[in-house]
Scaffold this active site. Sequence first.
Site, PDB file in Angstrom:
ATOM      1  N   THR A 128     -45.205 -34.935 -19.336  1.00 53.12           N
ATOM      2  CA  THR A 128     -46.450 -34.337 -18.832  1.00 53.12           C
ATOM      3  C   THR A 128     -47.129 -35.278 -17.830  1.00 53.12           C
ATOM      4  O   THR A 128     -46.706 -36.429 -17.665  1.00 53.12           O
ATOM      5  CB  THR A 128     -47.454 -34.064 -19.972  1.00 53.12           C
ATOM      6  N   CYS A 129     -48.201 -34.785 -17.242  1.00 55.91           N
ATOM      7  CA  CYS A 129     -48.956 -35.609 -16.299  1.00 55.91           C
ATOM      8  C   CYS A 129     -50.009 -36.450 -17.024  1.00 55.91           C
ATOM      9  O   CYS A 129     -50.887 -37.038 -16.372  1.00 55.91           O
ATOM     10  CB  CYS A 129     -49.620 -34.731 -15.260  1.00 55.91           C
ATOM     11  N   TYR A 130     -49.971 -36.478 -18.314  1.00 53.81           N
ATOM     12  CA  TYR A 130     -50.944 -37.261 -19.083  1.00 53.81           C
ATOM     13  C   TYR A 130     -50.484 -38.724 -19.132  1.00 53.81           C
ATOM     14  O   TYR A 130     -49.358 -39.014 -19.542  1.00 53.81           O
ATOM     15  CB  TYR A 130     -51.058 -36.649 -20.487  1.00 53.81           C
ATOM     16  N   HIS A 190     -48.639 -27.804 -19.709  1.00 56.65           N
ATOM     17  CA  HIS A 190     -47.786 -27.395 -18.572  1.00 56.65           C
ATOM     18  C   HIS A 190     -46.920 -26.180 -18.905  1.00 56.65           C
ATOM     19  O   HIS A 190     -46.020 -25.838 -18.136  1.00 56.65           O
ATOM     20  CB  HIS A 190     -46.856 -28.523 -18.103  1.00 56.65           C
TER      21      HIS A 190
END
Length: 395
Positions: free
Chosen positions: A322-324, A361
């Site tokens: 993820t973009c976390y 997402h």
Amino acid sequence: MSIAPRIPSLLLNEDINLPTPSIIYDVAAIKHVIQSLLNDIRVIPEATLLYSVKANRNPTILRLLADMGLGVDVASIEELQAVKKAGFEIIHATSPSFSADEIKMLREAGIFPDFNSLSQLELARIELGSLEEVGLRVKFPLLLSEEEGETTFGEGSRFGINLFEPSIKSYLIKHQIEVKQIHIHLGEMRNVHVMEQVMKSIAKLVKIYPSIESINLGGGLTYLYSDQDEAKNVWKMVATYMEDIQCTLGRSIKLMVEPGMLLMAMCGYLLSSVRSSDWGNDSRNVTLDASAWNLMYWSYPVLVKAYTQNVEEEIHTLYGNTCYEKDIFIQSSINPRLETGDRVLLAPAGAYVTSMARNMHGFPVPMEFILVDDEIYKTGDDYANHSKIQTLPYQ
Ligand SMILES: Cc1ncc(COP(=O)(O)O)c(C=O)c1O
């Protein structure tokens, strides 16, 4: 005999031909963990083992556990439907938030839920017209060290009713309600010190409420089993208390335990592929095709196997997809250098992974498989009908 299952050699020896990300449950491990725990609790008179469905409600796993004769604890109608479909006969229920319709549905299915709070009890009393016998989830004060207090909760828990409070006793007398079952789950029962306080409170409660016929000690046994001798001592102590309680009451009384994490966590593996691999400031930053944030929020994963041709070791951080920023599976893992296209096997992934997966997402929950006698099957609606898949080494 250690309760920790052995890692299946099929997974250790070769990278099996499964899509990633996938979760693989080892049936031999599940059977081993259950048998070990059953052996341990055998010292307690009238003890039975339930499974807490919140840990994993994969239909194939449920069917396997039902076939093994386990009972279950459910916390929702959705879990109830899943266990009915799997064929369980012994079904218990507790939740902080049953609606009136759900309470009726449970009663119609012959299940007497253990109510979590006075307002839930009152809702049931009014909606059902009368309520003569109940099960209650209970809590009481526990004297805990700072460390114990991190994972165990006493009267401060948001779940359960404190039956020592005189107002509760008055309410039950006023409405002529008899307590038949008490249900305790106060987090991790991590050692003799904690469990003995629980047993002392139970011994006091059965004197105040002699109508109690069964005691559910809940789950929270994972931490305890990090020290198997301590676990044995806990069960010996529980057995002594139960014998005393039965002596006091002059009759037998049932005892249940209902772990989720302990039964399933170590039996599941996450197979994932490396999507990127770059040297960072002081370690190799690897991004997998699965997300720790979405899948392993409650696990502390370890790298069981790195499927790579490389032999030289490097320090890695394994990130989720993820973009976390903090989507991290493992930090500072020293293992053979992983490159894009390599694959990894992580554990534990058997409990609280698919059952509480997030979908940041829109990433789907990984496909689930079971490993039985060196063969891998896709899990389906039914254990008996699981479909066999090929297990050729991964190319
Ligand atoms: C009532 C109850 N029983 C059993 C469990 C299972 O606990 P564990 O998975 O730690 O064994 C829980 C977990 O939240 C619970 O709330």
